[in-house]
Design a protein around this motif. Structure first.
Motif, PDB file in Angstrom:
ATOM      1  N   LYS A   1       0.802  -1.222   0.000  1.00 38.54           N
ATOM      2  CA  LYS A   1       0.000   0.000   0.000  1.00 38.54           C
ATOM      3  C   LYS A   1       0.841   1.281   0.000  1.00 38.54           C
ATOM      4  CE  LYS A   1      -3.711   2.174   2.609  1.00 38.54           C
ATOM      5  NZ  LYS A   1      -4.574   2.045   3.780  1.00 38.54           N
ATOM      6  N   GLY A   2       1.907   1.343   0.745  1.00 39.42           N
ATOM      7  CA  GLY A   2       2.708   2.565   0.841  1.00 39.42           C
ATOM      8  C   GLY A   2       3.942   2.577  -0.033  1.00 39.42           C
ATOM      9  N   ALA A   3       4.088   1.590  -0.906  1.00 39.07           N
ATOM     10  CA  ALA A   3       5.308   1.498  -1.719  1.00 39.07           C
ATOM     11  C   ALA A   3       5.352   2.584  -2.791  1.00 39.07           C
ATOM     12  CB  ALA A   3       5.398   0.125  -2.371  1.00 39.07           C
ATOM     13  N   LEU A   4       6.495   3.234  -2.904  1.00 38.07           N
ATOM     14  CA  LEU A   4       6.701   4.263  -3.926  1.00 38.07           C
ATOM     15  C   LEU A   4       7.406   3.707  -5.159  1.00 38.07           C
ATOM     16  CD1 LEU A   4       7.973   7.120  -1.604  1.00 38.07           C
ATOM     17  CD2 LEU A   4       5.758   6.993  -2.731  1.00 38.07           C
ATOM     18  N   GLY A   5       8.176   2.649  -4.976  1.00 40.36           N
ATOM     19  CA  GLY A   5       8.951   2.072  -6.065  1.00 40.36           C
ATOM     20  C   GLY A   5      10.090   1.263  -5.497  1.00 40.36           C
TER      21      GLY A   5
ATOM     22  N   ASP B   1      19.033  15.312   0.337  1.00 44.81           N
ATOM     23  CA  ASP B   1      17.885  15.701  -0.479  1.00 44.81           C
ATOM     24  C   ASP B   1      16.882  14.598  -0.789  1.00 44.81           C
ATOM     25  OD1 ASP B   1      19.589  14.353  -2.147  1.00 44.81           O
ATOM     26  OD2 ASP B   1      19.504  15.793  -3.770  1.00 44.81           O
ATOM     27  N   LEU B   2      17.094  13.386  -0.344  1.00 40.33           N
ATOM     28  CA  LEU B   2      16.109  12.323  -0.568  1.00 40.33           C
ATOM     29  C   LEU B   2      15.083  12.368   0.555  1.00 40.33           C
ATOM     30  CD1 LEU B   2      15.036   9.853  -2.066  1.00 40.33           C
ATOM     31  CD2 LEU B   2      16.584   8.449  -0.709  1.00 40.33           C
ATOM     32  N   VAL B   3      13.865  12.750   0.208  1.00 40.88           N
ATOM     33  CA  VAL B   3      12.790  12.843   1.192  1.00 40.88           C
ATOM     34  C   VAL B   3      11.795  11.726   0.909  1.00 40.88           C
ATOM     35  CG1 VAL B   3      10.943  14.286   2.100  1.00 40.88           C
ATOM     36  CG2 VAL B   3      13.089  15.330   1.369  1.00 40.88           C
ATOM     37  N   ILE B   4      11.585  10.876   1.896  1.00 41.74           N
ATOM     38  CA  ILE B   4      10.597   9.803   1.778  1.00 41.74           C
ATOM     39  C   ILE B   4       9.493  10.123   2.766  1.00 41.74           C
ATOM     40  CG2 ILE B   4      10.196   7.322   1.949  1.00 41.74           C
ATOM     41  CD1 ILE B   4      13.203   6.947   1.350  1.00 41.74           C
TER      42      ILE B   4
ATOM     43  N   TYR C   1      10.331   2.593  -0.017  1.00 43.08           N
ATOM     44  CA  TYR C   1      10.856   1.988  -1.236  1.00 43.08           C
ATOM     45  C   TYR C   1      11.218   0.538  -0.946  1.00 43.08           C
ATOM     46  CZ  TYR C   1      11.275   6.456  -3.627  1.00 43.08           C
ATOM     47  OH  TYR C   1      11.001   7.651  -4.231  1.00 43.08           O
ATOM     48  N   LEU C   2      11.110  -0.317  -1.942  1.00 40.83           N
ATOM     49  CA  LEU C   2      11.594  -1.683  -1.845  1.00 40.83           C
ATOM     50  C   LEU C   2      13.097  -1.650  -2.095  1.00 40.83           C
ATOM     51  CD1 LEU C   2       8.840  -3.418  -4.003  1.00 40.83           C
ATOM     52  CD2 LEU C   2       8.907  -3.146  -1.520  1.00 40.83           C
ATOM     53  N   ALA C   3      13.857  -2.377  -1.304  1.00 40.92           N
ATOM     54  CA  ALA C   3      15.315  -2.378  -1.435  1.00 40.92           C
ATOM     55  C   ALA C   3      15.846  -3.772  -1.120  1.00 40.92           C
ATOM     56  CB  ALA C   3      15.929  -1.341  -0.495  1.00 40.92           C
ATOM     57  N   ASP C   4      17.111  -4.001  -1.446  1.00 45.33           N
ATOM     58  CA  ASP C   4      17.704  -5.304  -1.151  1.00 45.33           C
ATOM     59  C   ASP C   4      18.341  -5.295   0.238  1.00 45.33           C
ATOM     60  OD1 ASP C   4      20.264  -4.144  -1.367  1.00 45.33           O
ATOM     61  OD2 ASP C   4      20.510  -4.787  -3.436  1.00 45.33           O
TER      62      ASP C   4
ATOM     63  N   LEU D   1      12.385   2.036   4.099  1.00 47.30           N
ATOM     64  CA  LEU D   1      12.736   0.959   3.173  1.00 47.30           C
ATOM     65  C   LEU D   1      12.119  -0.360   3.622  1.00 47.30           C
ATOM     66  CD1 LEU D   1      16.560   1.641   2.750  1.00 47.30           C
ATOM     67  CD2 LEU D   1      14.725   2.336   1.208  1.00 47.30           C
ATOM     68  N   MET D   2      11.685  -1.155   2.653  1.00 41.93           N
ATOM     69  CA  MET D   2      11.277  -2.524   2.960  1.00 41.93           C
ATOM     70  C   MET D   2      12.364  -3.434   2.401  1.00 41.93           C
ATOM     71  SD  MET D   2       8.005  -4.864   1.863  1.00 41.93           S
ATOM     72  CE  MET D   2       6.802  -3.999   2.833  1.00 41.93           C
TER      73      MET D   2
END
Length: 168
Positions: free
Chosen positions: A57-61, A125-128, A134-137, A146-147
């Motif tokens: 639901k909250g994933a941005l990419g 400058d990265l604002v989440i 975001y999905l990440a490894d 991050l997930m």
């Protein structure tokens, strides 16, 4: 190499640097780079698919790092050695589910960890937005932004094996 080849290579490097400086200039960045906000709608790819919604639901990419070959000056050459014995810069990139880049941070030494580059991006400058991620490894820290998968867990390998085998 001939002198003409070297001249063409130097011209390429100069042009590449000019393009890189133009694309990363504040005027270009502020005009064309748009980070997702709290009101950014969920991609229809996620929202309309019962397999993904409400799980993402909250994933941005997705967010990940990559290494790009580099040729730094000899005085700082050692810092750009990566874990595979190459010389590179570590680049952090975030994309939407439509495969549009929405954030890029380049220039970090190849020896820098993904988590360290992400931390620097968040400081500058990265604002989440709150409630988004975001999905990440597994190379990234466990945090609200991050997930990441649990380290050492092999996710659904048997399920993927059946899918791959049934395709042939």
């Amino acid at each position: 190499m001939t002198s003409q080849t070297i001249a063409y290579f130097c011209l390429f490097i100069r042009c590449f640097n000019q393009i890189l400086n133009a694309v990363t200039s504040p005027a270009f960045y502020v005009t064309y780079v748009k980070l997702p906000t709290q009101s950014t709608p969920l991609e229809s790819y996620i929202a309309d698919n019962p397999k993904f919604y409400p799980l993402f639901k909250g994933a941005l990419g997705a967010l990940d790092g990559t290494h790009i070959s580099a040729h730094p000056p000899s005085s700082i050459h050692a810092r750009y050695h990566n874990h595979k014995s190459g010389v590179s810069q570590n680049v952090l990139a975030a994309t939407t589910f439509n495969m549009h880049f929405c954030y890029i941070l380049s220039g970090w030494e190849g020896s820098a960890s993904d988590g360290g580059v992400f931390h620097d991006a968040c400081l500058h400058d990265l604002v989440i937005p709150a409630g988004k991620y975001y999905l990440a490894d597994a190379g990234y820290p466990i945090c609200d932004a991050l997930m990441v998968p649990f380290r050492g867990v092999r996710y659904h390998l048997q399920e993927w094996k059946v899918v791959v085998c049934s395709m042939y």
